[in-house]
Structure formats: C-alpha cells, structure tokens
Design a protein around this motif. Structure first.
Motif, PDB file in Angstrom:
ATOM      1  N   ALA A  29      16.894 -15.198  16.502  1.00  0.00           N
ATOM      2  CA  ALA A  29      16.865 -14.742  15.110  1.00  0.00           C
ATOM      3  C   ALA A  29      15.472 -14.897  14.514  1.00  0.00           C
ATOM      4  CB  ALA A  29      17.882 -15.520  14.282  1.00  0.00           C
ATOM      5  N   PHE A  30      14.807 -15.991  14.842  1.00  0.00           N
ATOM      6  CA  PHE A  30      13.442 -16.213  14.358  1.00  0.00           C
ATOM      7  C   PHE A  30      12.496 -15.136  14.885  1.00  0.00           C
ATOM      8  CE2 PHE A  30       9.259 -18.106  15.273  1.00  0.00           C
ATOM      9  CZ  PHE A  30       8.838 -18.343  13.965  1.00  0.00           C
ATOM     10  N   LEU A  31      12.562 -14.853  16.183  1.00  0.00           N
ATOM     11  CA  LEU A  31      11.682 -13.830  16.762  1.00  0.00           C
ATOM     12  C   LEU A  31      11.976 -12.444  16.196  1.00  0.00           C
ATOM     13  CD1 LEU A  31      11.602 -14.985  20.476  1.00  0.00           C
ATOM     14  CD2 LEU A  31       9.771 -15.160  18.783  1.00  0.00           C
ATOM     15  N   TYR A  32      13.261 -12.122  16.025  1.00  0.00           N
ATOM     16  CA  TYR A  32      13.634 -10.828  15.466  1.00  0.00           C
ATOM     17  C   TYR A  32      13.143 -10.693  14.019  1.00  0.00           C
ATOM     18  CZ  TYR A  32      16.500  -6.831  14.180  1.00  0.00           C
ATOM     19  OH  TYR A  32      16.923  -5.608  13.742  1.00  0.00           O
ATOM     20  N   THR A  33      13.251 -11.765  13.250  1.00  0.00           N
ATOM     21  CA  THR A  33      12.762 -11.756  11.876  1.00  0.00           C
ATOM     22  C   THR A  33      11.258 -11.551  11.830  1.00  0.00           C
ATOM     23  OG1 THR A  33      14.559 -13.206  11.202  1.00  0.00           O
ATOM     24  CG2 THR A  33      12.670 -13.070   9.723  1.00  0.00           C
ATOM     25  N   LEU A  34      10.525 -12.217  12.724  1.00  0.00           N
ATOM     26  CA  LEU A  34       9.074 -12.017  12.781  1.00  0.00           C
ATOM     27  C   LEU A  34       8.719 -10.570  13.104  1.00  0.00           C
ATOM     28  CD1 LEU A  34       7.601 -15.133  14.596  1.00  0.00           C
ATOM     29  CD2 LEU A  34       7.371 -14.499  12.211  1.00  0.00           C
ATOM     30  N   ILE A  35       9.458  -9.975  14.029  1.00  0.00           N
ATOM     31  CA  ILE A  35       9.207  -8.573  14.380  1.00  0.00           C
ATOM     32  C   ILE A  35       9.472  -7.666  13.189  1.00  0.00           C
ATOM     33  CG2 ILE A  35      10.051  -6.664  15.807  1.00  0.00           C
ATOM     34  CD1 ILE A  35      10.477  -8.771  18.035  1.00  0.00           C
ATOM     35  N   LEU A  36      10.559  -7.905  12.459  1.00  0.00           N
ATOM     36  CA  LEU A  36      10.867  -7.081  11.290  1.00  0.00           C
ATOM     37  C   LEU A  36       9.815  -7.231  10.192  1.00  0.00           C
ATOM     38  CD1 LEU A  36      14.729  -7.533  10.965  1.00  0.00           C
ATOM     39  CD2 LEU A  36      13.482  -5.519  11.751  1.00  0.00           C
ATOM     40  N   CYS A  87       5.162  -5.003   7.257  1.00  0.00           N
ATOM     41  CA  CYS A  87       3.758  -5.116   6.836  1.00  0.00           C
ATOM     42  C   CYS A  87       2.922  -4.002   7.430  1.00  0.00           C
ATOM     43  CB  CYS A  87       3.177  -6.472   7.236  1.00  0.00           C
ATOM     44  SG  CYS A  87       3.816  -7.847   6.287  1.00  0.00           S
ATOM     45  N   TRP A  88       3.201  -3.644   8.680  1.00  0.00           N
ATOM     46  CA  TRP A  88       2.457  -2.569   9.319  1.00  0.00           C
ATOM     47  C   TRP A  88       2.675  -1.257   8.566  1.00  0.00           C
ATOM     48  CZ3 TRP A  88      -1.364  -1.442  12.392  1.00  0.00           C
ATOM     49  CH2 TRP A  88      -1.459  -0.166  12.936  1.00  0.00           C
ATOM     50  N   LYS A  89       3.910  -0.944   8.253  1.00  0.00           N
ATOM     51  CA  LYS A  89       4.212   0.315   7.589  1.00  0.00           C
ATOM     52  C   LYS A  89       3.730   0.334   6.143  1.00  0.00           C
ATOM     53  CE  LYS A  89       8.111   1.546  10.488  1.00  0.00           C
ATOM     54  NZ  LYS A  89       9.552   1.695  10.584  1.00  0.00           N
ATOM     55  N   LYS A  90       3.807  -0.781   5.434  1.00  0.00           N
ATOM     56  CA  LYS A  90       3.445  -0.818   4.020  1.00  0.00           C
ATOM     57  C   LYS A  90       1.947  -0.958   3.783  1.00  0.00           C
ATOM     58  CE  LYS A  90       7.159  -0.847   1.410  1.00  0.00           C
ATOM     59  NZ  LYS A  90       7.382   0.072   0.336  1.00  0.00           N
ATOM     60  N   PHE A  91       1.280  -1.788   4.572  1.00  0.00           N
ATOM     61  CA  PHE A  91      -0.098  -2.150   4.259  1.00  0.00           C
ATOM     62  C   PHE A  91      -1.096  -1.821   5.361  1.00  0.00           C
ATOM     63  CE2 PHE A  91       2.684  -5.399   2.277  1.00  0.00           C
ATOM     64  CZ  PHE A  91       2.546  -4.980   0.964  1.00  0.00           C
ATOM     65  N   LEU A  92      -0.862  -2.304   6.533  1.00  0.00           N
ATOM     66  CA  LEU A  92      -1.869  -2.255   7.584  1.00  0.00           C
ATOM     67  C   LEU A  92      -2.192  -0.836   8.048  1.00  0.00           C
ATOM     68  CD1 LEU A  92      -0.722  -5.324   9.667  1.00  0.00           C
ATOM     69  CD2 LEU A  92      -2.627  -5.195   8.074  1.00  0.00           C
ATOM     70  N   ARG A  93      -1.180  -0.005   8.216  1.00  0.00           N
ATOM     71  CA  ARG A  93      -1.413   1.355   8.694  1.00  0.00           C
ATOM     72  C   ARG A  93      -2.248   2.148   7.692  1.00  0.00           C
ATOM     73  NH1 ARG A  93       3.735   4.745  10.411  1.00  0.00           N
ATOM     74  NH2 ARG A  93       4.280   4.140   8.302  1.00  0.00           N
ATOM     75  N   ASP A  94      -1.894   2.061   6.412  1.00  0.00           N
ATOM     76  CA  ASP A  94      -2.657   2.780   5.384  1.00  0.00           C
ATOM     77  C   ASP A  94      -4.070   2.223   5.251  1.00  0.00           C
ATOM     78  OD1 ASP A  94      -0.485   4.409   4.870  1.00  0.00           O
ATOM     79  OD2 ASP A  94       0.265   3.094   3.271  1.00  0.00           O
ATOM     80  N   TRP A  95      -4.216   0.913   5.376  1.00  0.00           N
ATOM     81  CA  TRP A  95      -5.537   0.288   5.274  1.00  0.00           C
ATOM     82  C   TRP A  95      -6.434   0.747   6.423  1.00  0.00           C
ATOM     83  CZ3 TRP A  95      -8.007  -3.653   8.215  1.00  0.00           C
ATOM     84  CH2 TRP A  95      -9.163  -4.139   7.628  1.00  0.00           C
ATOM     85  N   LEU A  96      -5.890   0.812   7.632  1.00  0.00           N
ATOM     86  CA  LEU A  96      -6.668   1.274   8.771  1.00  0.00           C
ATOM     87  C   LEU A  96      -7.024   2.754   8.649  1.00  0.00           C
ATOM     88  CD1 LEU A  96      -5.023  -0.570  11.779  1.00  0.00           C
ATOM     89  CD2 LEU A  96      -7.281  -0.945  10.815  1.00  0.00           C
ATOM     90  N   LYS A  97      -6.111   3.560   8.095  1.00  0.00           N
ATOM     91  CA  LYS A  97      -6.415   4.968   7.891  1.00  0.00           C
ATOM     92  C   LYS A  97      -7.523   5.138   6.870  1.00  0.00           C
ATOM     93  CE  LYS A  97      -2.053   7.131   9.107  1.00  0.00           C
ATOM     94  NZ  LYS A  97      -0.876   7.882   8.604  1.00  0.00           N
ATOM     95  N   SER A  98      -7.532   4.306   5.833  1.00  0.00           N
ATOM     96  CA  SER A  98      -8.584   4.405   4.829  1.00  0.00           C
ATOM     97  C   SER A  98      -9.934   3.975   5.379  1.00  0.00           C
ATOM     98  CB  SER A  98      -8.233   3.559   3.593  1.00  0.00           C
ATOM     99  OG  SER A  98      -8.311   2.181   3.899  1.00  0.00           O
ATOM    100  N   LYS A  99      -9.937   3.147   6.396  1.00  0.00           N
ATOM    101  CA  LYS A  99     -11.178   2.728   7.058  1.00  0.00           C
ATOM    102  C   LYS A  99     -11.646   3.741   8.089  1.00  0.00           C
ATOM    103  CE  LYS A  99     -11.680  -1.247   5.065  1.00  0.00           C
ATOM    104  NZ  LYS A  99     -12.772  -1.502   4.152  1.00  0.00           N
ATOM    105  N   GLY A 100     -10.861   4.782   8.338  1.00  0.00           N
ATOM    106  CA  GLY A 100     -11.253   5.828   9.279  1.00  0.00           C
ATOM    107  C   GLY A 100     -10.818   5.579  10.705  1.00  0.00           C
ATOM    108  N   LYS A 101      -9.938   4.619  10.921  1.00  0.00           N
ATOM    109  CA  LYS A 101      -9.446   4.356  12.280  1.00  0.00           C
ATOM    110  C   LYS A 101      -8.038   4.898  12.392  1.00  0.00           C
ATOM    111  CE  LYS A 101     -12.224   0.256  12.520  1.00  0.00           C
ATOM    112  NZ  LYS A 101     -12.309  -1.175  12.642  1.00  0.00           N
ATOM    113  N   LYS A 102      -7.659   5.227  13.612  1.00  0.00           N
ATOM    114  CA  LYS A 102      -6.331   5.793  13.822  1.00  0.00           C
ATOM    115  C   LYS A 102      -5.345   4.780  14.269  1.00  0.00           C
ATOM    116  CE  LYS A 102      -7.856  10.420  14.600  1.00  0.00           C
ATOM    117  NZ  LYS A 102      -7.750  11.605  15.344  1.00  0.00           N
TER     118      LYS A 102
END
Length: 61
Positions: free
Chosen positions: A34-41, A46-61
C-alpha cells in the motif's frame, strides 16, 4: 545437489531479505504494498500536474 536444496536456497534468501527490512507478516507485506502504491500514485499526480508542464516550459520533452 538435489531438487529440495535448489528450491530452498532462493526461498531462504528471499525470506531473509524480507525480514531484514522488517516485513515479518502478511499484514506487513500489505502495508508495504500500500505504501509503494501510494508513492506511485503521488508521483503520477505530481508528474501530470506540475513536472510535465514545467519541463515543457523549459523546452524539454
């Protein structure tokens, strides 16, 4: 080397690895899963909300 020795040795190594990190019962296994599954979720959110958009704004794919 007989068949029982070849089966027992990996099993014994796996059991000793689990007990080394403190997992000694099925409830501990369920808690760890349950702990590992929670970390993955959380990471996925975070990837979908913040990191992906931040990397796109920096010009990386």
């Amino acid at each position: 080397m007989d068949e029982s020795t070849t089966v027992v040795a990996p099993f014994a190594k796996a059991v000793s690895a689990w007990t080394a990190i403190g997992i000694t019962s099925w409830s501990d296994v369920a808690s760890a899963a349950a702990f590992l599954y929670t970390l993955i979720l959380i990471f996925d959110w975070c990837w979908k909300k913040f990191l992906r958009d931040w990397l796109k704004s920096k010009g990386k794919k």
